[in-house]
Design an enzyme around this catalytic site. Structure first.
Site, PDB file in Angstrom:
ATOM      1  N   LYS A 225       2.165  -3.734   6.669  1.00  0.00           N
ATOM      2  CA  LYS A 225       2.560  -3.687   5.252  1.00  0.00           C
ATOM      3  C   LYS A 225       4.066  -3.450   5.133  1.00  0.00           C
ATOM      4  O   LYS A 225       4.741  -4.076   4.310  1.00  0.00           O
ATOM      5  CB  LYS A 225       1.785  -2.589   4.505  1.00  0.00           C
TER       6      LYS A 225
ATOM      7  N   SER B 142       0.843  -1.201   0.000  1.00  0.00           N
ATOM      8  CA  SER B 142       0.000   0.000   0.000  1.00  0.00           C
ATOM      9  C   SER B 142       0.870   1.239   0.000  1.00  0.00           C
ATOM     10  O   SER B 142       1.990   1.231   0.528  1.00  0.00           O
ATOM     11  CB  SER B 142      -0.861  -0.031   1.264  1.00  0.00           C
TER      12      SER B 142
ATOM     13  N   TYR C 229      -1.634  -0.952  11.093  1.00  0.00           N
ATOM     14  CA  TYR C 229      -1.921  -1.503   9.768  1.00  0.00           C
ATOM     15  C   TYR C 229      -0.742  -1.237   8.820  1.00  0.00           C
ATOM     16  O   TYR C 229      -0.232  -2.131   8.155  1.00  0.00           O
ATOM     17  CB  TYR C 229      -3.211  -0.891   9.195  1.00  0.00           C
TER      18      TYR C 229
HETATM   19  N1  UFG Z   1     -12.147  11.305   3.747  1.00  0.00           N
HETATM   20  C1  UFG Z   1     -13.157  12.187   4.077  1.00  0.00           C
HETATM   21  N2  UFG Z   1     -14.321  11.674   4.568  1.00  0.00           N
HETATM   22  C2  UFG Z   1     -14.521  10.343   4.747  1.00  0.00           C
HETATM   23  C3  UFG Z   1     -13.481   9.451   4.382  1.00  0.00           C
HETATM   24  C4  UFG Z   1     -12.306   9.970   3.895  1.00  0.00           C
HETATM   25  O1  UFG Z   1     -13.008  13.413   3.950  1.00  0.00           O
HETATM   26  O2  UFG Z   1     -15.599   9.940   5.204  1.00  0.00           O
HETATM   27  C5  UFG Z   1     -10.887  11.857   3.209  1.00  0.00           C
HETATM   28  C6  UFG Z   1      -9.698  11.473   4.043  1.00  0.00           C
HETATM   29  O3  UFG Z   1      -9.540  12.339   5.147  1.00  0.00           O
HETATM   30  C7  UFG Z   1      -8.580  11.554   3.011  1.00  0.00           C
HETATM   31  C8  UFG Z   1      -9.265  11.130   1.707  1.00  0.00           C
HETATM   32  O4  UFG Z   1     -10.664  11.305   1.936  1.00  0.00           O
HETATM   33  O5  UFG Z   1      -8.138  12.864   2.884  1.00  0.00           O
HETATM   34  C9  UFG Z   1      -9.019   9.680   1.343  1.00  0.00           C
HETATM   35  O6  UFG Z   1      -9.326   8.874   2.466  1.00  0.00           O
HETATM   36  P1  UFG Z   1      -9.491   7.292   2.383  1.00  0.00           P
HETATM   37  O7  UFG Z   1      -9.793   6.808   3.773  1.00  0.00           O
HETATM   38  O8  UFG Z   1     -10.427   6.919   1.313  1.00  0.00           O
HETATM   39  O9  UFG Z   1      -8.063   6.809   1.917  1.00  0.00           O
HETATM   40  P2  UFG Z   1      -6.631   7.049   2.597  1.00  0.00           P
HETATM   41  O10 UFG Z   1      -5.829   7.796   1.598  1.00  0.00           O
HETATM   42  O11 UFG Z   1      -6.705   7.591   3.951  1.00  0.00           O
HETATM   43  O12 UFG Z   1      -6.219   5.548   2.818  1.00  0.00           O
HETATM   44  C10 UFG Z   1      -5.853   4.723   1.771  1.00  0.00           C
HETATM   45  C11 UFG Z   1      -6.142   3.268   2.105  1.00  0.00           C
HETATM   46  C12 UFG Z   1      -5.349   2.834   3.282  1.00  0.00           C
HETATM   47  C13 UFG Z   1      -3.920   3.186   3.109  1.00  0.00           C
HETATM   48  C14 UFG Z   1      -3.727   4.617   2.716  1.00  0.00           C
HETATM   49  C15 UFG Z   1      -2.305   4.915   2.360  1.00  0.00           C
HETATM   50  O13 UFG Z   1      -7.515   3.101   2.389  1.00  0.00           O
HETATM   51  O14 UFG Z   1      -5.477   1.439   3.393  1.00  0.00           O
HETATM   52  O15 UFG Z   1      -4.507   4.904   1.579  1.00  0.00           O
HETATM   53  O16 UFG Z   1      -2.133   6.202   1.912  1.00  0.00           O
HETATM   54  F1  UFG Z   1      -3.253   2.975   4.262  1.00  0.00           F
END
Ligand code: UFG
Length: 350
Positions: free
Chosen positions: A161, A133, A157
């Protein structure tokens, strides 16, 4: 050996990325065995895969209910079937849950994978594609993220990885006949273009797109936008969203590389588009694709979130001959098709 004679074990093959990859593997002519404990997936997803590929290809798909933490489950599979390679998706992936219950993450992700290596070595199956990831880049100091950056874990998590990447390379270094490709996924979204397969998280979604999707179909009232004061073009955080079918094809490219190239060692590749999209841009794109209004609430930043993360795509393009084909509009179009046809995922309305 021709591709259609190869047999691939897919761990976690009933899950979101697993099912889409299995469809592509079968279409390419591979025989596929799945091992999945259905912890975060359902058998209905396998039925949909069979439906999509048709009766003939479906005969090349074998499902096994099993858990990687139970060596006997793996032993049973490997003693019956000769696998040419393993694609290892199985694992837990909710960042917040991993902070609350790290042992569950170490048990599933670490112990499960170590067992898998043990049995693979025993049966002399030494080709592996591993689901890593972008989380291993932590809070990247520079973007785009390049594969040789220093790596860092931000939570349990992410630590699984990171450890598993290092474990893979240690094993390969000690036993050079292993070939291991580590695929670092950026943000997988979208769904199969048929609208029959997609992501179906249990409970309230943690990730942005499943959350937006549930707002669009009326299961949730509004989207919380975490952070509107980031130093970005609209104040919301930037990520590299990638269509799950592009991701699936990235696995086919990696597999072909394992069979064709001699000098692979243990190598990491980013699977992303190289394009950054903000949360608010994603909301607008989904509204356009679905014709639905997504009410939002601007909220404080989520702990541990980076400002902007996107991939350098050069290494995968050069060495795997793989490049993402789809943009944000297609990701939202296909995700909406899945959502509108299956508002409750693989389940019926409770
Ligand atoms: N976000 C919101 N509202 C929500 C959910 C997410 O504003 O309800 C925002 C988050 O704050 C972030 C963006 O949308 O800025 C993306 O969030 P995600 O949770 O969809 O994805 P992430 O980038 O946080 O996480 C993903 C994977 C993880 C991994 C990570 C590594 O889901 O497994 O990328 O960068 F660890």
């Amino acid at each position: 050996m021709a591709l259609h004679d190869r047999t691939i074990l897919v761990t976690g093959g009933a899950g979101f990325i697993g099912t889409h990859t299995v469809v592509q593997l079968l279409s390419e002519g591979f025989t596929v065995w799945i091992i999945d404990n259905l912890d975060n997936s359902v058998l209905e997803a396998i039925e949909r895969v069979r439906d999509l590929v048709g009766a003939e290809l479906s005969r090349k798909l074998h499902f096994n209910l099993g858990d990687l933490r139970n060596k006997a489950d793996l032993e049973k599979l490997f003693s019956q079937t000769k696998f040419d390679a393993v694609i290892h998706f199985a694992g837990l992936k909710a960042v917040g849950e991993s902070v609350v219950n790290p042992r569950r993450y170490f048990d599933n992700n670490l112990i499960g994978t170590i067992n898998l290596y043990e049995i693979m070595a025993k049966y002399n199956c030494k080709k592996m594609v591993f689901s890593s990831s972008a989380t291993v880049y932590g809070q990247p100091e520079k973007i785009p993220c390049v594969e040789d950056f220093n790596l860092m874990a931000m939570n349990p998590y992410g630590r699984t990885k990171l450890f598993l990447e290092e474990i893979a390379c240690d094993i390969q270094k000690a036993e050079p006949d292993w070939k291991i490709i580590l695929l670092r996924y950026f943000n997988p979204v979208g769904a199969h273009e048929s609208g029959k397969l997609g992501e179906d998280p249990k409970g309230i979604p943690n990730n942005l797109m499943p959350y937006i999707q549930q707002v669009a179909v009326g299961r949730l009232p509004e989207l919380n936008v975490y952070g509107h004061d980031y130093p970005t073009r609209d104040g919301s955080a930037i990520r590299d969203y990638i269509h799950v079918m592009d991701l699936a094809d990235g696995h086919i490219a990696a597999l072909q590389k394992l069979f064709i190239s001699e000098d692979i060692g243990c190598t990491a590749y980013n699977l992303g588009t190289g394009q950054g999209t903000s949360v608010l841009e994603m909301v607008a794109a989904f509204e356009k694709a679905s014709g639905k209004k997504i009410p939002i609430k601007l909220c404080p930043r989520r702990a541990g979130d980076a400002t902007a993360v996107y991939a350098s795509t050069e290494k995968a393009a050069k060495e795997l001959g793989w490049k993402a084909k789809y943009g944000i509009a297609e990701m939202c179009r296909d995700q909406w098709k899945w959502a509108s046809n299956n508002p409750w995922g693989y389940h019926s309305k409770p």
